[in-house]
Write a protein that holds these residues in place. Structure first.
Motif, short mmCIF file in Angstrom:
data_model
loop_
_atom_site.label_atom_id
_atom_site.label_comp_id
_atom_site.label_asym_id
_atom_site.label_seq_id
_atom_site.Cartn_x
_atom_site.Cartn_y
_atom_site.Cartn_z
N VAL A 64 61.52 41.55 5.65
CA VAL A 64 60.89 42.86 5.81
C VAL A 64 61.41 43.44 7.12
O VAL A 64 61.32 42.79 8.17
N GLU A 66 60.74 46.43 9.46
CA GLU A 66 59.83 47.56 9.73
C GLU A 66 60.43 48.43 10.83
O GLU A 66 60.53 48.01 11.98
N ALA A 69 58.27 50.28 14.60
CA ALA A 69 57.07 49.42 14.53
C ALA A 69 56.06 49.72 15.62
O ALA A 69 54.95 49.18 15.59
N LEU A 74 50.97 46.78 12.71
CA LEU A 74 51.05 46.54 11.26
C LEU A 74 51.48 45.10 10.99
O LEU A 74 50.90 44.43 10.11
N ALA A 75 52.46 44.63 11.74
CA ALA A 75 52.93 43.24 11.54
C ALA A 75 51.79 42.26 11.77
O ALA A 75 51.63 41.29 11.03
N TYR A 91 60.14 38.72 9.21
CA TYR A 91 59.65 40.10 9.45
C TYR A 91 60.26 40.60 10.76
O TYR A 91 59.95 40.08 11.83
N MET A 93 60.74 43.62 13.41
CA MET A 93 60.23 44.91 13.88
C MET A 93 61.35 45.63 14.63
O MET A 93 61.73 45.21 15.72
N LEU A 148 60.65 49.18 5.64
CA LEU A 148 59.35 49.85 5.71
C LEU A 148 59.31 50.78 6.93
O LEU A 148 59.84 50.42 7.98
N ALA A 149 58.69 51.96 6.78
CA ALA A 149 58.54 52.82 7.96
C ALA A 149 57.26 53.64 7.80
O ALA A 149 57.13 54.43 6.86
N ASN A 150 56.32 53.42 8.70
CA ASN A 150 55.11 54.24 8.69
C ASN A 150 55.18 55.23 9.85
O ASN A 150 55.28 54.82 11.01
#
Ligand SMILES: C[S@@+](CC[C@H](N)C(=O)[O-])C[C@H]1O[C@@H](n2cnc3c(N)ncnc32)[C@H](O)[C@@H]1O
Length: 352
Positions: A64, A66, A69, A74-75, A91, A93, A148-150
Motif C-alpha cells: 500500500v 499512501e 500521508a 490513517l496508517a 505500507y 507513507m 491511496l490518497a486522501n
C-alpha cells in the motif's frame, strides 16, 4: 510567476512552506480530514484493502502506497484495525514534507524508518511477516497492491485560468508590487488534452487548471502492476466548479478556520481547490466513482457502529478505553457520512 509556482512555494518550500513548517491535518491542526475524525475511517479503509488483497489472490507481498500521508494517522488506524492482509502488508507513507514524515514513528509498531530510493525498493519487495510500515518522499514503481490518497489532489499546485468562448485562455500570474503580492491577468496556453473540459465552463469564469493532479493520476496508475488507485477528495465537474460565485472553489485554511486571501502572508495557510473530476478523467476514466457515504456504507459502516453501540451498552457502567472508543464510532460515523461535508466527498478508483 504562475499561481501554480506560487502555490508550490507557499505550501511546500522547505523554509517557508505551510506543510514544511506549521501546517497539519488534525483536531489540533488546521483542518479535519476523515482519518483525523477518529479510527473508524481507517477501519473501513482496512476492509477495502482486504477486499483488494483477496481480489488479487492474497499475494505474499501486498503493497500500500499512501501518498500525502500527513502525520500518518490513517496508517495508524489501519494497523489498529488488524486487517486480514496484515501478514503480507508493506505500507509506505509517501509524504513530501520531512516535518510530517518525522511524526510517522509515533505509535506505529514495525516502522522501518524514513527510506531513500534503494530502501523503498527493497521495502516493497520484501517478504516475511508483516505488517511493516515505512516513510519516504519517494514512491516505487512495479508494485502489486493499492495506491491511496486522501485529500492530496486538492493540495497539488494548480493554475487559475478562464476562457473567452473563442478558444483563447488567460491565467492569473502572481506579481510582486510595491505594497505586496497581486494577481495580474496574462494570456496563456492550456494543454490540448484539457482544453475541451476547460471550455465546458462558462466563458469568463475563473477555474483551476489541475495539471499536477492529472499527472499524479497517470503516474499512480503507472506505479501499479496490479491493484487499484483510490483517491478521495472534495470535487465536482469543471463547469460546476467554475460556476461557484466569487471563485468559491479557491479556499484557504488555518487553525480550523478559513484563512485570508491566498496571496497574503505566503506559507501561513493551506491553499486548496475543489478537484475537477472531469479534468482527472482526461488521464484515465475512473473505474468506479462514488460518494464517500456510498463507499463507507458499502464497506459496512453501519455494522461497525452497531457493534460499537453493543460494546458500549455492555460496558457503560464501568467503561474502559475500548468502550469509549466503541461509543465514539457513533459520532465519527455522523461526521464521515455528513451531507454537505465529508459524506459528499468523492471516492475515485482506477482498477489496474
Ligand atoms: C491535506 S493533507 C492530507 C493529509 C492526510 N492524507 C489526511 O487526510 O489527513 C495533504 C498532504 O499531502 C502532502 N503532499 C503534497 N504534495 C505531495 C506529493 N507530491 N507527494 C507526497 N505528499 C504530498 C502534504 O505535505 C500534506 O501533508
Amino acid at each position: 510567476m504562475s499561481f501554480a509556482q506560487y502555490m508550490d512555494i507557499a505550501l511546500y518550500d522547505e523554509s517557508i512552506g505551510f506543510y514544511a513548517t506549521s501546517g497539519r491535518a488534525g483536531r489540533r491542526g488546521d483542518f479535519l480530514t476523515s482519518p483525523e475524525v477518529g479510527p473508524l475511517f481507517g477501519a473501513l479503509i482496512a476492509r477495502r484493502l482486504d477486499e483488494e488483497w483477496f481480489a488479487l489472490g492474497s499475494p505474499d507481498t501486498f503493497v500500500v502506497v499512501e501518498f500525502g500521508a500527513g502525520p500518518g494517522t490513517l496508517a495508524r488506524s489501519i494497523a489498529f484495525a488488524k486487517p486480514e492482509c496484515a501478514p503480507a502488508l508493506r505500507y509506505l507513507m509517501v509524504e513530501r514534507s520531512a516535518e510530517q514524515r518525522a511524526a510517522h514513528a509515533d505509535h506505529l509498531e514495525n516502522w522501518l524508518g524514513d527510506l531513500d530510493a534503494a530502501g523503498v525498493d527493497s521495502f516493497v519487495r520484501g517478504v516475511g511477516p508483516g505488517p511493516e510500515f515505512a516513510s519516504s518522499p519517494i514512491a516505487p514503481y512495479g508494485v502489486t497492491g493499492v495506491v491511496l490518497a486522501n485529500e492530496l489532489l486538492d493540495n497539488l499546485a494548480f493554475d487559475i485560468v478562464r476562457h473567452d468562448g473563442e478558444g483563447n485562455f488567460e491565467r492569473l500570474n502572481v506579481h510582486l508590487a510595491e505594497d505586496g503580492l497581486e494577481f495580474v491577468v496574462a494570456p496563456t496556453e492550456v494543454p490540448a488534452s484539457l482544453a475541451v473540459v476547460l471550455s465546458s465552463a462558462a466563458a469568463g469564469e475563473w477555474m483551476p487548471l489541475q495539471e499536477h493532479a492529472v499527472q499524479w493520476v497517470m503516474a499512480a496508475i503507472d506505479r501499479l502492476e496490479r491493484g487499484v488507485v483510490i483517491a478521495i477528495d472534495y470535487g465536482a465537474s469543471n463547469a460546476e466548479i467554475a460556476a461557484r460565485p466569487e471563485m468559491g472553489w479557491l479556499r484557504t485554511f488555518v487553525g480550523q478556520d478559513r484563512g485570508g486571501h491566498p496571496l497574503d502572508a505566503p506559507g501561513s495557510c493551506d491553499i486548496t481547490s475543489d478537484v475537477a473530476v472531469d479534468q482527472l478523467a482526461t488521464a484515465v476514466r475512473p473505474t468506479v466513482a462514488t460518494t464517500q457515504r456510498q463507499f463507507l456504507e458499502r464497506l459496512g459502516i453501519a455494522q461497525l457502529v452497531e457493534e460499537g453501540r453493543q460494546i458500549w451498552s455492555e460496558k457503560a457502567t464501568a467503561p474502559d478505553v475500548e468502550a469509549l472508543r466503541a461509543r465514539s464510532r457513533i459520532g465519527e460515523a455522523e461526521s464521515l457520512l455528513e451531507s454537505g461535508g465529508l459524506g459528499d466527498f468523492l471516492v475515485l478508483e482506477w482498477t489496474i
